[in-house]
Motif scaffolding. Sequence first.
Motif, PDB file in Angstrom:
ATOM      1  N   SER A 131      38.710  48.366  28.389  1.00 28.79           N
ATOM      2  CA  SER A 131      37.350  47.857  28.631  1.00 28.79           C
ATOM      3  C   SER A 131      36.299  48.858  28.194  1.00 28.79           C
ATOM      4  CB  SER A 131      37.163  47.528  30.120  1.00 28.79           C
ATOM      5  OG  SER A 131      38.036  46.510  30.532  1.00 28.79           O
ATOM      6  N   HIS A 185      56.183  47.020  34.659  1.00 29.32           N
ATOM      7  CA  HIS A 185      55.489  45.792  35.043  1.00 29.32           C
ATOM      8  C   HIS A 185      55.335  45.680  36.557  1.00 29.32           C
ATOM      9  CE1 HIS A 185      55.650  44.047  30.975  1.00 29.32           C
ATOM     10  NE2 HIS A 185      56.814  44.659  30.894  1.00 29.32           N
ATOM     11  N   SER A 209      47.469  48.759  39.112  1.00 31.32           N
ATOM     12  CA  SER A 209      46.129  49.289  39.264  1.00 31.32           C
ATOM     13  C   SER A 209      45.801  50.205  38.116  1.00 31.32           C
ATOM     14  CB  SER A 209      46.023  50.042  40.590  1.00 31.32           C
ATOM     15  OG  SER A 209      46.925  51.119  40.613  1.00 31.32           O
ATOM     16  N   ASP A 210      44.497  50.318  37.807  1.00 33.44           N
ATOM     17  CA  ASP A 210      44.072  51.184  36.722  1.00 33.44           C
ATOM     18  C   ASP A 210      44.261  52.640  37.092  1.00 33.44           C
ATOM     19  OD1 ASP A 210      41.281  49.222  35.485  1.00 33.44           O
ATOM     20  OD2 ASP A 210      43.446  49.058  35.229  1.00 33.44           O
ATOM     21  N   PRO A 246      47.035  40.911  26.002  1.00 36.71           N
ATOM     22  CA  PRO A 246      47.316  39.715  26.798  1.00 36.71           C
ATOM     23  C   PRO A 246      46.180  38.707  26.858  1.00 36.71           C
ATOM     24  CG  PRO A 246      48.101  41.667  27.940  1.00 36.71           C
ATOM     25  CD  PRO A 246      47.334  42.149  26.754  1.00 36.71           C
ATOM     26  N   ASP A 247      44.932  39.155  26.681  1.00 36.95           N
ATOM     27  CA  ASP A 247      43.819  38.203  26.721  1.00 36.95           C
ATOM     28  C   ASP A 247      43.766  37.308  25.493  1.00 36.95           C
ATOM     29  OD1 ASP A 247      42.873  39.885  24.728  1.00 36.95           O
ATOM     30  OD2 ASP A 247      41.135  40.597  25.858  1.00 36.95           O
ATOM     31  N   HIS A 285      50.982  47.919  26.114  1.00 38.59           N
ATOM     32  CA  HIS A 285      49.913  47.636  27.077  1.00 38.59           C
ATOM     33  C   HIS A 285      50.530  47.310  28.424  1.00 38.59           C
ATOM     34  CE1 HIS A 285      50.846  43.333  26.953  1.00 38.59           C
ATOM     35  NE2 HIS A 285      50.750  43.366  25.630  1.00 38.59           N
ATOM     36  N   ASN A 286      49.752  47.498  29.487  1.00 40.11           N
ATOM     37  CA  ASN A 286      50.255  47.129  30.800  1.00 40.11           C
ATOM     38  C   ASN A 286      50.155  45.620  30.989  1.00 40.11           C
ATOM     39  OD1 ASN A 286      47.500  46.855  31.130  1.00 40.11           O
ATOM     40  ND2 ASN A 286      47.405  47.989  33.056  1.00 40.11           N
ATOM     41  N   SER A 287      50.605  45.113  32.120  1.00 48.41           N
ATOM     42  CA  SER A 287      50.712  43.666  32.308  1.00 48.41           C
ATOM     43  C   SER A 287      49.372  42.958  32.189  1.00 48.41           C
ATOM     44  CB  SER A 287      51.344  43.369  33.669  1.00 48.41           C
ATOM     45  OG  SER A 287      52.655  43.879  33.740  1.00 48.41           O
ATOM     46  N   SER A 288      48.324  43.566  32.699  1.00 47.34           N
ATOM     47  CA  SER A 288      47.005  42.928  32.667  1.00 47.34           C
ATOM     48  C   SER A 288      46.273  43.151  31.360  1.00 47.34           C
ATOM     49  CB  SER A 288      46.148  43.466  33.821  1.00 47.34           C
ATOM     50  OG  SER A 288      45.854  44.849  33.624  1.00 47.34           O
ATOM     51  N   GLY A 289      46.703  44.152  30.591  1.00 44.37           N
ATOM     52  CA  GLY A 289      45.994  44.487  29.359  1.00 44.37           C
ATOM     53  C   GLY A 289      44.824  45.417  29.587  1.00 44.37           C
ATOM     54  N   SER A 290      44.660  45.911  30.807  1.00 48.27           N
ATOM     55  CA  SER A 290      43.550  46.822  31.097  1.00 48.27           C
ATOM     56  C   SER A 290      43.792  48.217  30.534  1.00 48.27           C
ATOM     57  CB  SER A 290      43.321  46.913  32.608  1.00 48.27           C
ATOM     58  OG  SER A 290      44.483  47.413  33.265  1.00 48.27           O
TER      59      SER A 290
END
Length: 406
Positions: free
Chosen positions: A276, A303, A2-3, A211-212, A254-259
């Motif tokens: 973002s 992770h 979570s962020d 990751p994106d 970066h975290n797993s989601s890239g957020s």
Amino acid sequence: MSDVPDEDDDFTIDPNDVVQVIELDDSEGEMDGESDLLGVSDEDNENNGENEMDTEEAAAAAPQRDDSILTFIGHTNSSVICTRLNPVDNNIAVTGGQDDQALVWNTREGSIYFQCTGHTDTVVSVGFSHDGKLVATADMKGLIKVWKVETGTVIWSFDGTDLEWIQWHKAAPVLLAGTKEGEVWMWKIPSGDCKTFAGRGPSAQCGLIMPDGKTACVGYEDGVVKIWDLKSSSAIHTVSDHEGHKEPVFCLDHNSSGSLVMTGSGDMTAKVINTSTGKVVSTLACQKTEEDEDSVEAVGFSHLHDYASTGTLGGALEIWDLPTKSVRHRCEHPHGIVKIVWSKVFPTFFTSCLDGNIRQFDSRNGEMVRTWQGHRAAILDFDLSRDESLLVTGSDDSTAKVFHIQ
């Protein structure tokens, strides 16, 4: 994951927030076992110590044991600066050294597949493409070469200005590079189609592709952090001034989601940035030591949980709870921490240290799980295999070592 809550206030450690302080003792948490050393005899191992680099970083004493399964001695009388494992085949590794060469070699036998010739300065960065078919090598003068792993032949090269790092795209044959002049380049391999991300003067100290696969984060010598759009070559977000670091940015993750992105700096803070919005959601004040010069040299996201870890040149390792911005555990290292890598499947992470040891910690309780010994000088880089069964190190003692992770 979570962020982290959207807050930009600086955070200062309150001693009451520290859950536990752990004194690091290598004699605890270790698994004893004889070394199964391949590729070098005991006599060679002793002679190797005579060639140890006499530098400030080479702080390690002679190890009590050698936990490695193989010692690679291809870089004679030269520090091994960087190392990577093939993401598809654990039997293949690449190392770069101060001897102006990179070597692709077999992690089971210690034999050399091929030598990456043509470099005339220290090879400072190496890496395999996402499919393991290509390997890139880069030296300080700016020469980058991409080799086909199967044949050991060069398929592309570029000779530019002084380099800091290179990194492959996570899903395409695309290579990113940061320069001392502050420019970041991106090429399609092997066509060589190029994009340039404008430099500002200060060196592009570190960088990573998100990751994106569409954006990249770069940290600069003046403390600025930029998030770049790879398609348009424009900066989406710039973190600077009162929100930015006051000293050079030395590390990123970066975290797993890239957020989220975490940055570590010479100003002894780590910043957590929302990718973002470009907003700094946390500024973590890392523990200062008695060292005259100290800096945050390594950062990493868990992770599995809302945890992160930071490591400093003074040897301070801290495990953070990100939602509360508090220190969960603190573990002292005898010398500076060079790199942190988190497991993707367990709540643990690995650190490399200037004392020549690899350590594994459990993030839930801060306890050291195990220590791997063997190097006679500082570990300058290490890489964990994708299946987390092997770990390869590069050291100031002129060797690379392979360790089984159990």
